[in-house]
Enzyme design. Structure first.
Site, PDB file in Angstrom:
ATOM      1  N   ASP A 162       0.816  -1.213   0.000  1.00 32.86           N
ATOM      2  CA  ASP A 162       0.000   0.000   0.000  1.00 32.86           C
ATOM      3  C   ASP A 162       0.854   1.270   0.000  1.00 32.86           C
ATOM      4  OD1 ASP A 162      -2.079  -1.772   0.285  1.00 32.86           O
ATOM      5  OD2 ASP A 162      -2.944  -0.819   2.061  1.00 32.86           O
ATOM      6  N   ASP A 163       0.246   2.337  -0.514  1.00 31.95           N
ATOM      7  CA  ASP A 163       0.695   3.725  -0.333  1.00 31.95           C
ATOM      8  C   ASP A 163       1.800   4.171  -1.282  1.00 31.95           C
ATOM      9  OD1 ASP A 163      -1.122   3.598   1.704  1.00 31.95           O
ATOM     10  OD2 ASP A 163       0.343   3.731   3.325  1.00 31.95           O
ATOM     11  N   HIS A 214      -5.413   9.358   0.106  1.00 32.55           N
ATOM     12  CA  HIS A 214      -5.354   8.546   1.320  1.00 32.55           C
ATOM     13  C   HIS A 214      -6.144   9.155   2.491  1.00 32.55           C
ATOM     14  CE1 HIS A 214      -3.489   5.841   4.364  1.00 32.55           C
ATOM     15  NE2 HIS A 214      -3.262   5.057   3.321  1.00 32.55           N
ATOM     16  N   HIS A 243       3.594  -2.258   3.277  1.00 31.06           N
ATOM     17  CA  HIS A 243       3.585  -0.883   2.766  1.00 31.06           C
ATOM     18  C   HIS A 243       4.910  -0.570   2.081  1.00 31.06           C
ATOM     19  CE1 HIS A 243       0.346  -0.867   5.714  1.00 31.06           C
ATOM     20  NE2 HIS A 243      -0.122   0.217   5.111  1.00 31.06           N
TER      21      HIS A 243
END
Length: 208
Positions: free
Chosen positions: A23-24, A78, A169
Site C-alpha cells: 500500500d501507499d 489517502h 507498505h
C-alpha cells in the site's frame, strides 16, 4: 436499502497461493526494492497505489506494469473515507481510477480503503466501480509502525495459508524493515511450495 459489504481478507482455494500486497506507493526507493525481490523469484505482487503518488512517479508505475504485477485503487490522497461526503468519496476513487487507466491501459478491478476505514455509505460508492474490496489477514504485523523486522515476519507468518492476503507498505516513510521482512517471507513461502500471485489471480482461482 443498505448494500452488502464483502471484503476479502483471504479467499477459499485448494491451491497453494498467497498474495503479497503493498500500500501507499509508488515510492522511488522502496517500490523498486520490492520489485527486485519478486523479480528474482518470478513471483507476482499487488500494489494498491495512491493516485497523487502515481502522478508524481509515473515511471515506477510503468515498471510495475511491465513486470506483470497488479495495481489497485487506494484513493487519490489517502483520506478517511467515512469522514467524506459521497461526492468527495467518489472523487477520490474516480481520480485514481482514471490515472490507473491512463498509465497502465487497463481498468482497475480491486480497491483497498485507506486505514480499512469503510462503511455502507462508502461501499455504495465503491460498488459503482465494480471493484472487489480487499482487506488482509495480517494488520497485526503493523509494518507501518516500524516494529522491527522479526515482528513483521512473525505476525505475517502466522497468517500464511492457501488463499492468504498479506498487507505491507512500500510508501509513506522508512520502509526498510518491510523490505527486509518481505525478502525473508517470500523465501519461506516459496520453500513451502506456495505460488506468489496477484489478487486477481487469487480471486480467479477461488471462482473456478
Amino acid at each position: 436499502m443498505s448494500s452488502q459489504i464483502n471484503i476479502y481478507h483471504s479467499v477459499h482455494t485448494a491451491l497453494k497461493m498467497v498474495a503479497f500486497t503493498f500500500d501507499d506507493g509508488p515510492n522511488p526507493q522502496y517500490t523498486p526494492e520490492v520489485l527486485d525481490i519478486f523479480n528474482e523469484c518470478n513471483g507476482k505482487a499487488t500494489f494498491f497505489m495512491i493516485g497523487e503518488k502515481m502522478k508524481e512517479y509515473p515511471d515506477i508505475v510503468s515498471d510495475v506494469v511491465l513486470k506483470d504485477h497488479e495495481i489497485g485503487n487506494h484513493t487519490w490522497s489517502h483520506p478517511m473515507l467515512t469522514q467524506l461526503n459521497q461526492e468527495k468519496c467518489r472523487e477520490e476513487l474516480e481520480l485514481t481510477h482514471s490515472i490507473i487507466m491512463e498509465l497502465t491501459g487497463s481498468t482497475p478491478a480491486i480497491f483497498r480503503p485507506p486505514f480499512f476505514d469503510y462503511n455502507e455509505e462508502v461501499n455504495s460508492v465503491v460498488m459503482d466501480f465494480n471493484y472487489d474490496v480487499i482487506g488482509a489477514l495480517n494488520p497485526d504485523a503493523t509494518d507501518w509502525e516500524m516494529p522491527g523486522v522479526e515482528h513483521i515476519i512473525s505476525k505475517s507468518r502466522n497468517h500464511i495459508g492457501n488463499g492468504s492476503i498479506l498487507l505491507f507498505h512500500d510508501g509513506f516513510g522508512d520502509r526498510s524493515q518491510t523490505v527486509e521482512a518481505v525478502r525473508t517471507l517470500v523465501q519461506e513461502v516459496l520453500s513451502d511450495g506456495y505460488q506468489l500471485v496477484t489478487i486477481s489471480e487469487l480471486l480467479k482461482s477461488a471462482r473456478k
